[in-house]
Design a protein around this motif. Structure first.
Motif, short mmCIF file in Angstrom:
data_model
loop_
_atom_site.label_atom_id
_atom_site.label_comp_id
_atom_site.label_asym_id
_atom_site.label_seq_id
_atom_site.Cartn_x
_atom_site.Cartn_y
_atom_site.Cartn_z
N VAL A 140 85.86 64.91 59.16
CA VAL A 140 85.70 63.50 58.47
C VAL A 140 84.09 63.20 58.03
N GLN A 141 83.95 62.97 56.82
CA GLN A 141 82.64 62.65 56.31
C GLN A 141 82.80 61.21 55.40
N ARG A 142 81.62 60.50 55.41
CA ARG A 142 81.74 59.40 54.56
C ARG A 142 81.21 59.91 53.32
N THR A 143 81.59 58.96 52.33
CA THR A 143 81.13 59.33 50.95
C THR A 143 80.05 58.36 50.59
N ASP A 144 79.28 58.49 49.35
CA ASP A 144 78.43 57.55 48.88
C ASP A 144 78.73 56.59 47.84
N LEU A 145 80.04 56.59 47.51
CA LEU A 145 80.78 55.71 46.54
C LEU A 145 80.83 54.37 47.05
N LYS A 146 81.89 54.23 48.08
CA LYS A 146 82.14 53.04 48.45
C LYS A 146 82.15 52.94 50.07
#
Length: 270
Positions: A140-146
């Motif tokens: 699992v990774q976060r994104t830099d969009l939202k």
């Protein structure tokens, strides 16, 4: 019959006595001096005997202790003490960069303090989701969009993931088994009713769980990998287990107390 301790004490005394005799025997004989010189000679010999005796006693004592710790020595075996190294902090996975579409905003446009707050929440969410979701979901990774947009990757396949805690004046609609949708539900701590479902999206399926917490609607959705028509690798029952976990509810509670998303407003006629 004497004890082992009595035998050890006798051997120690004998060693001390023999060492003191050998050491003082090697000193030059005292001359027939009178007065202070003769007294100084005696004091010198006494000091040597005391020093040698103390040294031998220490060595003998150490030998006795070591012997008692050896197998069959009558004492306990030495205990090996292992000092664990302090755990090294593990950096969260790097965010996935997603280029915003024309006219779409991203986290890059947020004020620095707000962006840092949202990224910190995302990193906490990554750790919790990684520990609770089944291994089939992958990394699992976060994104830099939202702030609510994440991604899970397994065997080269990326599964978009939404974790949203959004203020709203309306409760989420309960799951209805229509158009191929399959529903399940469970009661969370505090009597909260959660609904989970699989939703057909073309040749694959999406899986989601949703519930109302305080003044927010909570949603956790795992989407399919569209390029390969691979369905979300998680079942409704597994998402209900995630929703019931204390760590997940702690995240929800934090986001409800200090919202990360703007309030959802219904559009008249929409």
């Amino acid at each position: 019959m004497g004890t082992n301790e009595d035998t050890a004490d006798a051997r120690t005394a004998l060693l001390v006595r023999e060492a003191m005799d050998r050491a003082t025997a090697e000193l030059p004989a005292l001359m027939d001096l009178a007065g202070p010189a003769r007294a100084e000679g005696r004091r010198r010999k006494a000091r040597v005997r005391v020093a040698i005796g103390a040294g031998v006693l220490a060595v003998a004592t150490l030998g006795a202790v070591t012997a008692s710790l050896l197998p069959g020595g009558g004492g306990q075996r030495p205990v090996e003490v292992v000092v664990a190294a302090p755990p090294s902090p593990t950096a969260p996975p790097q965010p996935v960069h997603i280029e915003p579409t024309p006219g779409e905003s991203s986290m890059a446009g947020l004020p620095p303090a707000e962006r840092a707050r949202q990224e910190d929440f995302q990193n906490r969410a990554v750790g919790v989701l990684q520990s609770l979701l089944p291994p089939a979901v992958g990394t699992v990774q976060r994104t830099d969009l939202k702030v609510n947009f994440f991604q899970a990757t397994k065997d080269g396949k990326a599964f978009p993931l939404i974790f949203s805690v959004r203020p709203s004046g309306e409760k989420p609609s309960p799951c209805q088994e229509v158009r191929g949708r399959v529903c399940a539900k469970a009661t969370l701590p505090g009597g909260i009713e959660a609904h989970a479902s699989t939703i057909p999206t073309g040749a694959a399926t999406e899986t989601e769980v949703s519930f109302r917490f305080g003044k927010c609607n909570v949603r956790l959705s795992v989407f399919p990998h569209e390029a390969s028509n691979t369905s979300a690798p998680v079942t409704p029952a597994q998402l209900l287990e995630v929703a019931q976990a204390p760590a997940f509810l702690d995240l929800v509670r934090a986001a409800e107390a200090q919202p990360m998303e703007k309030e959802q407003r219904s559009i008249p006629g929409g």
